[in-house]
Enzyme design. Structure first.
Site, PDB file in Angstrom:
ATOM      1  N   GLU A 188       0.853  -1.185   0.000  1.00 17.20           N
ATOM      2  CA  GLU A 188       0.000   0.000   0.000  1.00 17.20           C
ATOM      3  C   GLU A 188       0.896   1.245   0.000  1.00 17.20           C
ATOM      4  O   GLU A 188       1.963   1.266   0.586  1.00 17.20           O
ATOM      5  CB  GLU A 188      -0.878   0.001   1.254  1.00 17.20           C
ATOM      6  CG  GLU A 188      -1.802   1.206   1.352  1.00 17.20           C
ATOM      7  CD  GLU A 188      -2.598   1.255   2.646  1.00 17.20           C
ATOM      8  OE1 GLU A 188      -3.691   1.819   2.636  1.00 17.20           O
ATOM      9  OE2 GLU A 188      -2.104   0.718   3.673  1.00 17.20           O
TER      10      GLU A 188
ATOM     11  N   LYS B  91      -9.443   1.253  -2.361  1.00 18.62           N
ATOM     12  CA  LYS B  91      -9.670   0.817  -0.981  1.00 18.62           C
ATOM     13  C   LYS B  91     -11.071   1.222  -0.521  1.00 18.62           C
ATOM     14  O   LYS B  91     -11.451   2.394  -0.609  1.00 18.62           O
ATOM     15  CB  LYS B  91      -8.599   1.442  -0.087  1.00 18.62           C
ATOM     16  CG  LYS B  91      -8.626   0.993   1.363  1.00 18.62           C
ATOM     17  CD  LYS B  91      -7.469   1.654   2.109  1.00 18.62           C
ATOM     18  CE  LYS B  91      -7.379   1.227   3.554  1.00 18.62           C
ATOM     19  NZ  LYS B  91      -6.231   1.860   4.236  1.00 18.62           N
TER      20      LYS B  91
ATOM     21  N   CYS C  44      -5.025  -3.142   3.034  1.00 16.69           N
ATOM     22  CA  CYS C  44      -4.765  -2.812   4.430  1.00 16.69           C
ATOM     23  C   CYS C  44      -5.981  -2.971   5.340  1.00 16.69           C
ATOM     24  O   CYS C  44      -6.386  -4.078   5.656  1.00 16.69           O
ATOM     25  CB  CYS C  44      -4.163  -1.405   4.508  1.00 16.69           C
ATOM     26  SG  CYS C  44      -3.270  -1.068   6.054  1.00 16.69           S
TER      27      CYS C  44
END
Length: 284
Positions: A42, A114, A155
């Site tokens: 990330e 995300k 994440c």
């Protein structure tokens, strides 16, 4: 079918050009060891908690150095390059935390934004508000590659099992969690969350991580790893510094694991009832 995969561990700084050069070096190292799929962490392009500093180096997708470099690398090496994510400027002034997957011919196979924003208040005054600058994604994604079906996450997404279950039910055999986990949360939860997502979905999981103390003073947990469908850690890195983590992915193990414990097939719909207990009285 089996293939060799790599997770690239980085300690990205605030300069996208330097980070791009580091990515090139590490991806080439992975490819030289036989990896045909390489994942970066990330925020590969810049780890920068100062919003003004980040916006100063932001570019849109068509002009981003990480995107252009990854595309060129994939074509030059004839491999799949998965940029775990990098910050991309959006037209509305917000930022996308966006992952990219490029094929061996340099084509962009897909992107993933995300979905879950890291808005948390941790111990010792550590607080994050990702939603203040970033625009969340709204679509899960599975890419059908020649060697496996790949599911995407980034994440904090790892704490939302429904995302991974949706991708697994759609056929994903390899789940991905590129990350920049904080040291505090990583020490407590990183490995157990990753292994849980692999086990409960009977899938391989590849997690490339940021690691160490960054230029912006942030500290990330590292420990990039590749996990098999039974929850075994096949390969992992340490908690600081660069690393190339490699493992052989035998996709037939996914079918075997799901055959032993077919929880994806056995899942049932159900209703939820909330029952209020009567107040306890004292016998007369």
């Amino acid at each position: 079918m089996a293939f060799k995969a790599a997770a690239i561990q980085m300690c990205s700084g605030v300069d996208p050009q330097k980070n791009a050069a580091d990515m090139v070096r590490l991806v080439r190292e992975a490819a030289s060891q036989g990896a045909v799929y390489v994942q970066t962490p990330e925020m590969t392009g810049a780890v920068q908690k100062d919003r003004a500093g980040l916006r100063a180096v932001l570019r849109d997708e068509s002009d981003d150095i990480i995107v252009a470099t990854a595309r060129s690398l994939a074509q030059d090496l004839g491999i799949h390059v998965h940029v775990g994510s990098t910050a991309i400027a959006l037209d509305d002034g917000k930022i996308a935390n966006r992952g990219f997957l490029f094929g061996p011919n340099g084509s962009r196979i897909c992107t993933y934004d995300k979905i879950h924003m890291f808005d948390v208040d941790l111990d010792n005054g550590e607080s994050w508000r990702e939603s203040a600058a970033y625009s969340p994604g709204a679509a899960a994604r599975v890419a059908e590659l020649p060697f496996a079906k790949l599911g995407f996450a980034i994440c904090y997404d790892v704490r939302f099992p429904a995302l991974f279950r949706t991708e697994a039910v759609a056929g994903a055999e390899v789940l991905t969690v590129p990350a920049a986990f904080t040291r505090q949360t990583g020490e407590a939860h990183w490995e157990v969350l990753l292994r849980a997502r692999a086990i409960e979905n009977g899938a391989f999981l590849i997690a490339a991580a940021q690691a160490g103390v960054h230029e912006d003073t942030r500290e990330t947990f590292g420990h990039s790893m590749i996990i098999d469908p039974w929850g075994k850690v096949l390969a992992s890195a340490g908690g600081s510094g660069e690393a190339v983590v490699l493992a052989e992915i035998d996709v037939d193990q996914v079918k075997a694991a799901r055959g032993k414990i077919p929880n994806l097939k056995n899942a049932r719909d159900f209703t939820l009832d909330t029952v209020a207990a009567e107040a306890e009285g004292v016998p007369a």
